[in-house]
Design an enzyme around this catalytic site. Structure first.
Site, short mmCIF file in Angstrom:
data_model
loop_
_atom_site.label_atom_id
_atom_site.label_comp_id
_atom_site.label_asym_id
_atom_site.label_seq_id
_atom_site.Cartn_x
_atom_site.Cartn_y
_atom_site.Cartn_z
N CYS A 119 -5.63 -3.25 1.67
CA CYS A 119 -5.78 -3.27 3.26
C CYS A 119 -7.18 -3.29 3.90
O CYS A 119 -7.78 -4.48 3.85
CB CYS A 119 -4.93 -2.35 3.78
SG CYS A 119 -3.98 -2.56 5.44
N GLU A 141 0.95 -1.28 -0.21
CA GLU A 141 0.13 0.08 0.08
C GLU A 141 0.85 1.27 -0.06
O GLU A 141 1.85 1.46 0.71
CB GLU A 141 -0.92 -0.06 1.17
CG GLU A 141 -1.79 1.06 1.30
CD GLU A 141 -2.67 0.83 2.70
OE1 GLU A 141 -2.39 0.00 3.64
OE2 GLU A 141 -3.57 1.74 2.83
N LYS A 189 -8.82 2.74 -2.44
CA LYS A 189 -9.38 2.18 -1.39
C LYS A 189 -10.61 2.53 -1.02
O LYS A 189 -10.90 3.71 -1.00
CB LYS A 189 -8.12 2.44 -0.09
CG LYS A 189 -8.45 1.60 0.91
CD LYS A 189 -7.12 2.15 1.95
CE LYS A 189 -7.15 1.18 3.08
NZ LYS A 189 -5.92 1.67 4.05
#
Lengths: 538, 538
Positions: free
Chosen positions: A149, A46, A113
């Site tokens: 994540c 990330e 994200k």
């Protein structure tokens, strides 16, 4: 084309803010993945171009521009391999925690994200707008989905990728270490993979970043939820995994180290990276003959090598001869340079200087603090003169209840044991000694003492550490009330005293050095209490 | 019933965490509003029962339960008046930043804040779920709407209240002071009131909470966007306003103090509240004869009274006689107790103690830091012995570039000038002297010096403060890049040096005492940069 997809997990130690160096690491890793591993795709962690967490650097337009330029520069270089790279992405005043898929000079897919963590150590809502779209793209005849994540930890994003046709999930992460974090990740990945019948390739960064320790631990989990590959903890790795058609991931044998070893290695990595990434030439440790400074010194030597570590003895009239003997045995075993500088004349001068002001007053904690602060002045003078960083040696139990001196033993640049309860300090010392006895047995066995007054013992001021640490676990990590802790079987007076000590030492913790985080609630960015606080629970 | 609605703004100084005391303040204010002001409704600030910001206290179930109990207890007491009170509200694992309308023993309406600020000093997404419904309720024949703080700053919530019939908006706030915050509020309120053709009753809390200063400044703005009533800054007030049918708010004359006066009063309030709310009996200030310690001492006296303030002179061989003379003139004017303690013998002893270790090394910043730290040990010893808190005296310009000594002049409990640029320090000194000359003219006119080496001047190490502060304004408050600042007309080498100094002193700021915030970007909770940071901009 082959019937399998070869994926390389790029478990790298990236440096927050150093985009130029991170970019070079991406280039090199991509070439190795393509030419040595014959990979089809390489997956970076990330925000890999910026390192994680960049914090308020994300508020600087120049930083965002540099990251954007690095992405385009990298894209131009990518040939004959797919590359999943993490970066901030700015679009019409909205910043996204994004990743892009690069292939043959172009950005061929993009993902933002969707679930932004804003609890614990995370502040992602401070910077980012959540994405709202899946990203699924073909490599050969496989449909590949991406989630980042936190997206894995919440319902929704993987399911949406599946519904858009994904046959496998690639997941870039920046997931910080905690004592049982690996087990938490395993459980989440297994649930998510089974729930959506999708294999997941989990890629985490590795390395220390101030208080945060990224442990790596990249994995591959098949659609049944079994972990079939593991890239290891605390080291960089380019780890190849084959995804065979019909959803199977090739397995490779692995072992996962015990928790105590992980914690020790986490502290070693955090210390090494803080020193190296901040370009210090070495460290100083004030060695008392006690367990905390002994363990700190051992970790420093394991992190940096003995030549970069110097032990300083700072005896006073209250220093027992066994303290000096044990300190000498320790430094001999570790082979570090030592220096002995008495604080007696400095303390004597200070007491004389203050005598007119203190006339008629009894000796109290003031005189103890003077000793701790005299040590700090001397250590900091050595640090200033020689460029070595001072490691502080206090532990989490002391930090919790304020059993430490501000500008005294708290003075220094990195607090290695800041998040380690005293009872765990002993276990870590025992673990380190199993790999070669360095900490003297007497240091482990004698009752803890600050040696700031005659015959002083920690237990004169504090509950026994076994009880204190149990209460701290309930109050700090589990947010229990005094009533609940008493109901667990602890004495009400003791619990109340401990809770009050925690509250009244908040101002000390606000001025403490940074140090590696291993608890769910550490005293760093995931403990945000006011100094001015009228809450009593009583 | 009368044709008007009488509203009392409860601009109160509430204490974070001290729910029991806050509850008593609510009870008392409500009785006064009803019996003395004959009010129909009293409006308290945002989260008034807990104080703002409660930070991670919101993570403690016992805290939420106590707030809930206080709300019910207050509701039971409310008779013959409506009461708008702020509190956290937990519902099925979701916590809301809420307020309730209490009347005749019951909660008759409820509102949850819809727009949660999560930037700057605010972390509300860390704790709260946003509400999604308007709250409009009748008092007599008037439809009253509620929105909380950030709801006013964003489009949507007031418009929605209007569409549900609101004829007037009551708005509880917890809005921290900044140099031009009042003007920002005025502009937002005017826009919102005109946009939705609604009068707005704006109620803000007052008081210091660690770094945050709540300035009050409660207002009433009519539907044309004109401010017609103002409750004043920096003091508690129960301020009555009449809302006459047909949407008119009665006017009352008021004056708004100049920005320089606001800043001075903000620092006074912040200092007073930090000391009082944390139960210190007084403060110590190390007085050097320079402008920073002079202004700090004047603020301390204005905050606490001269009897609670003690000045300590800590001369060394480098202290000029004019420094002592000017310090004496200052403390005479202010009428504070003084003490003189030389650091010479302590520094001499330390230098002798370190001589074997420093053999062959030149004198450098190490020896300067020893002096600053010797002063800190002495001040902290006095603090420990007598229970007075040490005020640090460093300013924002020094804090930005690290022109200060960790565990030296940075040692202390509250940093009064932490967010005041040096050029503003001079303006505040001039302002204070207008109300009675206390800071000697020579202190204002002589070139700034740390007096840690012979004939030292700040400008030997730093650009002139007028240039430094301009560069800092561009870099810190406006997030400009080096390139942009150079394009503003500054020398590239100077800008680059300043930016590097900012970056390399991050670790010092992380260990600094808390102090009052007046800038849009202060070095406290709205400046979150990593220590370990590879970003260069170069």
């Amino acid at each position: 084309m082959s019937a399998k997809l070869r994926i390389v997990q790029a478990q790298l130690n990236l440096q927050v803010g150093n985009i130029a160096e991170n970019l070079e690491k991406h280039r090199l890793a991509t070439v190795i993945a393509r030419d040595q591993f014959h990979a089809d795709i390489i997956v970076f962690p990330e925000l890999s171009l910026t390192g994680y967490p960049p914090e308020d650097l994300l508020y600087r337009p120049a930083f965002i521009q540099e990251a954007q330029a690095a992405l385009l520069s990298l894209a131009a270089d990518i040939k004959d391999i797919y590359c999943v790279v993490g970066h901030p992405h700015l679009e019409r005043d909205h910043l996204f925690n994004a990743c892009s898929v690069l292939h043959d000079g172009k950005v061929i897919a993009y993902y933002a994200k969707q679930r932004l963590p804003n609890y614990g150590v995370f502040d992602e809502c401070r910077y980012f707008t959540p994405g709202n779209a899946s990203c699924v793209f073909p490599i050969q005849d496989t449909q590949v989905g991406i989630v980042i994540c936190e997206d894995l930890w919440k319902l929704g994003p993987t399911r949406a990728a599946k519904s858009h046709g994904a046959e496998i999930i690639l997941s870039p992460n920046a997931s910080p270490f905690e004592v049982d974090k690996h087990e938490q990740r395993l459980s989440v990945l297994a649930k998510r993979a089974k729930h959506d019948n999708l294999p997941i390739i989990y890629v985490n960064q590795v390395g220390g970043q101030d208080d945060l320790i990224f442990d790596g631990g990249s994995m591959a989990v098949n659609a049944m939820g079994d972990c079939c590959q593991f890239a290891g903890f605390f080291h960089e790795s380019l780890h190849p995994i084959d995804f065979v058609k019909k959803g199977r991931i090739t397995s490779a044998p692995f072992t996962v180290p015990e928790p105590i070893e992980r914690i020790y290695q986490a502290l070693v990595l955090a210390t090494r990276d803080y020193i190296h990434k901040n370009h210090f030439s070495g460290v100083l440790v004030g060695v008392s003959g006690g367990i905390d400074s002994a363990l700190t010194l051992a970790i420093a030597v394991d992190a940096l090598g003995k030549d970069k570590v110097k032990a300083v003895f700072l005896p006073s009239q209250y220093t027992a001869s066994m303290s000096l003997e044990d300190g000498k045995a320790l430094t001999d075993e570790l082979g570090v340079a030592t220096e002995t500088i008495s604080i007696e004349s400095t303390c004597k001068t200070l007491v004389e200087t203050l005598a007119p002001s203190f006339a008629g007053k009894k000796s109290d904690v003031t005189e103890e603090n003077i000793q701790a602060r005299a040590r700090a002045i001397i250590l900091m003078a050595l640090s200033n003169k020689f460029g070595y960083l001072v490691l502080t040696t206090g532990n989490r139990s002391e930090m919790a209840v304020g059993y430490c001196t501000l500008y005294g033993d708290m003075a220094g640049g990195y607090a290695v044991l800041k998040d380690i309860p005293k009872t765990l300090v002993y276990k870590l010392a025992a673990f380190r000694n199993q790999r070669g006895q360095v900490i003297p047995q007497r240091t482990i066995e004698r009752p803890p003492t600050a040696e700031l007054a005659p015959n002083q013992k920690d237990e004169d001021s504090l509950p026994p550490y076994s009880i204190l640490d149990s209460i701290l676990e309930c109050y700090l990590n589990q947010s229990q009330s005094i009533e609940e802790i008493v109901n667990n079987g602890f004495d009400r007076n003791v619990v109340t005293k401990v809770v009050n000590l925690i509250k009244y030492s908040e101002y000390k913790r606000k001025q403490a050095a940074v140090g590696p985080r291993i608890n769910h609630k550490s005293f760093i960015r995931d403990w945000r209490y006011p100094n001015t606080n009228g809450f009593t629970e009583l």
